[in-house]
Write a protein that holds these residues in place. Structure first.
Motif, PDB file in Angstrom:
ATOM      1  N   ARG A  80       0.810  -1.219   0.000  1.00  0.00           N
ATOM      2  CA  ARG A  80       0.000   0.000   0.000  1.00  0.00           C
ATOM      3  C   ARG A  80       0.844   1.270   0.000  1.00  0.00           C
ATOM      4  O   ARG A  80       0.305   2.379  -0.110  1.00  0.00           O
ATOM      5  N   GLY A  81       2.137   1.127   0.160  1.00  0.00           N
ATOM      6  CA  GLY A  81       2.990   2.300   0.194  1.00  0.00           C
ATOM      7  C   GLY A  81       2.800   3.149   1.430  1.00  0.00           C
ATOM      8  O   GLY A  81       2.956   4.369   1.384  1.00  0.00           O
ATOM      9  N   GLN A  82       2.488   2.527   2.547  1.00  0.00           N
ATOM     10  CA  GLN A  82       2.174   3.258   3.774  1.00  0.00           C
ATOM     11  C   GLN A  82       3.281   3.118   4.820  1.00  0.00           C
ATOM     12  O   GLN A  82       3.867   2.044   4.990  1.00  0.00           O
ATOM     13  N   ASP A  83       3.528   4.214   5.526  1.00  0.00           N
ATOM     14  CA  ASP A  83       4.396   4.221   6.696  1.00  0.00           C
ATOM     15  C   ASP A  83       3.537   3.793   7.889  1.00  0.00           C
ATOM     16  O   ASP A  83       2.588   4.480   8.263  1.00  0.00           O
ATOM     17  N   LEU A  84       3.863   2.648   8.488  1.00  0.00           N
ATOM     18  CA  LEU A  84       3.071   2.111   9.595  1.00  0.00           C
ATOM     19  C   LEU A  84       3.637   2.477  10.956  1.00  0.00           C
ATOM     20  O   LEU A  84       3.213   1.927  11.975  1.00  0.00           O
ATOM     21  N   GLY A  85       4.566   3.438  10.956  1.00  0.00           N
ATOM     22  CA  GLY A  85       5.067   3.930  12.230  1.00  0.00           C
ATOM     23  C   GLY A  85       6.268   3.166  12.739  1.00  0.00           C
ATOM     24  O   GLY A  85       6.750   2.218  12.133  1.00  0.00           O
ATOM     25  N   GLY A  86       6.749   3.598  13.874  1.00  0.00           N
ATOM     26  CA  GLY A  86       7.907   2.977  14.495  1.00  0.00           C
ATOM     27  C   GLY A  86       8.033   3.421  15.926  1.00  0.00           C
ATOM     28  O   GLY A  86       7.193   4.173  16.443  1.00  0.00           O
ATOM     29  N   GLN A  87       9.083   2.953  16.570  1.00  0.00           N
ATOM     30  CA  GLN A  87       9.305   3.303  17.968  1.00  0.00           C
ATOM     31  C   GLN A  87      10.793   3.421  18.234  1.00  0.00           C
ATOM     32  O   GLN A  87      11.633   3.039  17.406  1.00  0.00           O
ATOM     33  N   SER A  88      11.118   3.921  19.413  1.00  0.00           N
ATOM     34  CA  SER A  88      12.503   4.055  19.854  1.00  0.00           C
ATOM     35  C   SER A  88      12.618   3.525  21.273  1.00  0.00           C
ATOM     36  O   SER A  88      11.758   3.801  22.112  1.00  0.00           O
ATOM     37  N   TYR A  89      13.673   2.745  21.533  1.00  0.00           N
ATOM     38  CA  TYR A  89      13.918   2.212  22.870  1.00  0.00           C
ATOM     39  C   TYR A  89      15.336   2.577  23.281  1.00  0.00           C
ATOM     40  O   TYR A  89      16.289   2.322  22.531  1.00  0.00           O
ATOM     41  N   THR A  90      15.483   3.161  24.450  1.00  0.00           N
ATOM     42  CA  THR A  90      16.801   3.402  25.010  1.00  0.00           C
ATOM     43  C   THR A  90      16.993   2.424  26.158  1.00  0.00           C
ATOM     44  O   THR A  90      16.290   2.500  27.176  1.00  0.00           O
ATOM     45  N   VAL A  91      17.930   1.480  25.972  1.00  0.00           N
ATOM     46  CA  VAL A  91      18.017   0.334  26.892  1.00  0.00           C
ATOM     47  C   VAL A  91      19.469   0.052  27.254  1.00  0.00           C
ATOM     48  O   VAL A  91      20.391   0.350  26.485  1.00  0.00           O
ATOM     49  N   PRO A  92      19.707  -0.523  28.431  1.00  0.00           N
ATOM     50  CA  PRO A  92      21.049  -1.023  28.746  1.00  0.00           C
ATOM     51  C   PRO A  92      21.364  -2.233  27.873  1.00  0.00           C
ATOM     52  O   PRO A  92      20.469  -2.835  27.260  1.00  0.00           O
ATOM     53  N   GLN A  93      22.624  -2.582  27.834  1.00  0.00           N
ATOM     54  CA  GLN A  93      23.043  -3.692  26.972  1.00  0.00           C
ATOM     55  C   GLN A  93      22.259  -4.962  27.256  1.00  0.00           C
ATOM     56  O   GLN A  93      21.896  -5.706  26.347  1.00  0.00           O
ATOM     57  N   GLY A  94      21.959  -5.221  28.515  1.00  0.00           N
ATOM     58  CA  GLY A  94      21.259  -6.447  28.878  1.00  0.00           C
ATOM     59  C   GLY A  94      19.835  -6.525  28.377  1.00  0.00           C
ATOM     60  O   GLY A  94      19.234  -7.607  28.405  1.00  0.00           O
TER      61      GLY A  94
END
Length: 438
Positions: A134-148
């Motif tokens: 469909r040529g659509q951007d379905l979004g995304g997210q960001s996670y800031t996490v420790p290595q574990g």
């Protein structure tokens, strides 16, 4: 009369060596990392799998975990997706991809992202999902996490993609528990849903069997032989603290949590034979549910808490029955086969998984409860202890493959199976935990 299980056996040695068993032993130990790791091997072909391209995340080669590979393995293990070749492409979450190129590669969807190590040692993980058709951007997210927590971030990306593309909640950030025996040592493990990142929750020179998650995922109930008789404990996963819940005369075994977490259904022999009781999960006086001269054991609650399914040999051979959670007259559920044990009910209430003995082999079966239709899901001969994923779409179970113990997941049609091949000894008693709060 043939007994369905050896769950009344007084000896710890026989309780673990027999595959059809319900009592256990273990002692508390600190939460420590597992040295043995698992790898996921997916086999089978589904009828309708969504083709998805996972472009290697920008910067992930410099991270301890390859995020894109974890996400792809999660999605393929679900049986709903198949990977599409994404080689030769450099994209991240901010890129505007040439969707015509991905259509040529037959991808219906595309995931791209990046992994950046921050100055404080944490990692910033970002991604974006595209609907190629469909040529659509379905979004995304960001996670800031420790290595574990890099693996957890990858599992949450897979959950996001799964839910966006199927409309159903993903289960990749959930956890499983299972038991191993290595030499004379028994361990209860808590691991990611793909078997990785295993942590030892409990360890003992005595056997461990019958761990089961509470509905909120914070506690495990189990049976211990460490005092030379089977008793039921409840264990806090986060703190490692535990409390003794059932230590009555005779055998105390087969705990099962009510959905509200306030009650445990257990099998007790305090009044003679093995019968079903309920007991407050904080401890207290048990209330008897069944009144039979047979073995009644392996209780499990329906998701709404109104019904208890259990195993009984009251008809001459072990079969699965159900009754009101408050007690009452049981109704027989399984009729095909002469030996059916280990019931597990899906969260949506549609399915019953169980183990049926067929010609001397123990095989995983699933029943559609509305129709009574039954299907065998496996070709293996030593299956045990099925447990549904919290979205009701997968089943985890233990079995033997090539002479080795293995944890497996399967789709409900049996077409897609994933082997979580461990090196930690004999593997038993898996139980799939609930959705986790994020």
């Amino acid at each position: 009369m043939k007994k369905p299980l050896q769950e009344l056996s007084p000896t710890p040695s026989s309780s673990f060596l027999t595959r059809r068993i319900l009592v256990a032993a273990l002692a508390a130990s600190p939460l420590v990392p597992a040295f043995a790791q698992f790898r996921v091997e997916v086999s089978g072909v589904g009828l309708t799998q969504l083709p998805i391209a996972l472009v290697p995340f920008k910067g992930e080669d410099g991270a301890p975990q390859k995020i894109s590979a974890i996400v792809q393995a999660d999605l393929e293990r679900s049986g709903q997706f198949r990977g599409v070749d994404a080689s030769g492409q450099a994209l991240d979450e901010s890129s505007r991809p040439d969707l015509s190129l991905w259509r040529q590669r037959t991808a219906d969807s595309l995931v791209a992202g990046s992994v950046t190590r921050l100055g404080d040692g944490r990692f910033d993980v970002k991604f974006r999902l595209w609907d190629v058709v469909r040529g659509q951007d379905l979004g995304g997210q960001s996670y800031t996490v420790p290595q574990g927590d890099l693996r957890l971030a990858a599992h949450r990306i897979a959950d996001y993609v799964y839910e966006k593309l199927t409309g159903e909640k993903g289960i990749f950030s959930t956890r499983i528990t299972y038991v191993t025996k290595a030499g004379s040592r028994y361990n209860l493990w808590v691991a990611d849903a793909d078997g990785e990142n295993a942590q030892a929750a409990l360890a003992s020179p005595e056997p461990i069997i019958s761990p089961v998650w509470s509905a909120n995922g914070s506690q495990l109930a189990y049976v211990s032989f460490e005092s030379r008789k089977p008793v039921v404990y409840v264990h806090s996963v986060a703190s490692g603290q535990r409390r003794l819940v059932a230590n009555f005369k005779g055998s105390n075994s087969a705990p099962a949590w009510s959905p509200d977490g306030g009650t445990l259904a257990v099998t007790l022999s305090r009044d003679g034979g093995s019968q079903l009781y309920t007991i407050p999960s904080g401890g207290g006086e048990p209330r008897r549910l069944t009144q039979s001269n047979s073995i009644d054991t392996e209780p499990t609650y329906s998701a709404d808490g109104s019904t208890i399914y259990f195993v009984s040999d009251r008809g001459g051979a072990p079969q699965i029955y159900k009754m009101s959670a408050g007690g009452g007259n049981p109704t027989r559920v399984t009729f095909s086969g002469t030996y059916n044990i280990s019931p597990s009910v899906s969260a949506d209430g549609r399915w019953l998984a169980y183990i049926s003995r067929v010609g001397g082999a123990f095989k995983l079966h699933v029943m559609e409860l509305a129709t009574g239709n039954v299907a065998a899901l496996t070709d293996t001969t030593a299956d045990e202890n099925p447990s549904f994923a919290p979205n009701s779409k997968l089943i985890v179970y233990a079995t033997q493959l090539g002479g080795r113990e293995a944890l497996m997941t399967t789709t409900l049609d049996g077409k897609i199976k994933a082997r979580l091949a461990g090196q930690a000894g004999d593997i038993r008693e898996p139980d799939w935990g609930p959705f986790q709060k994020q």
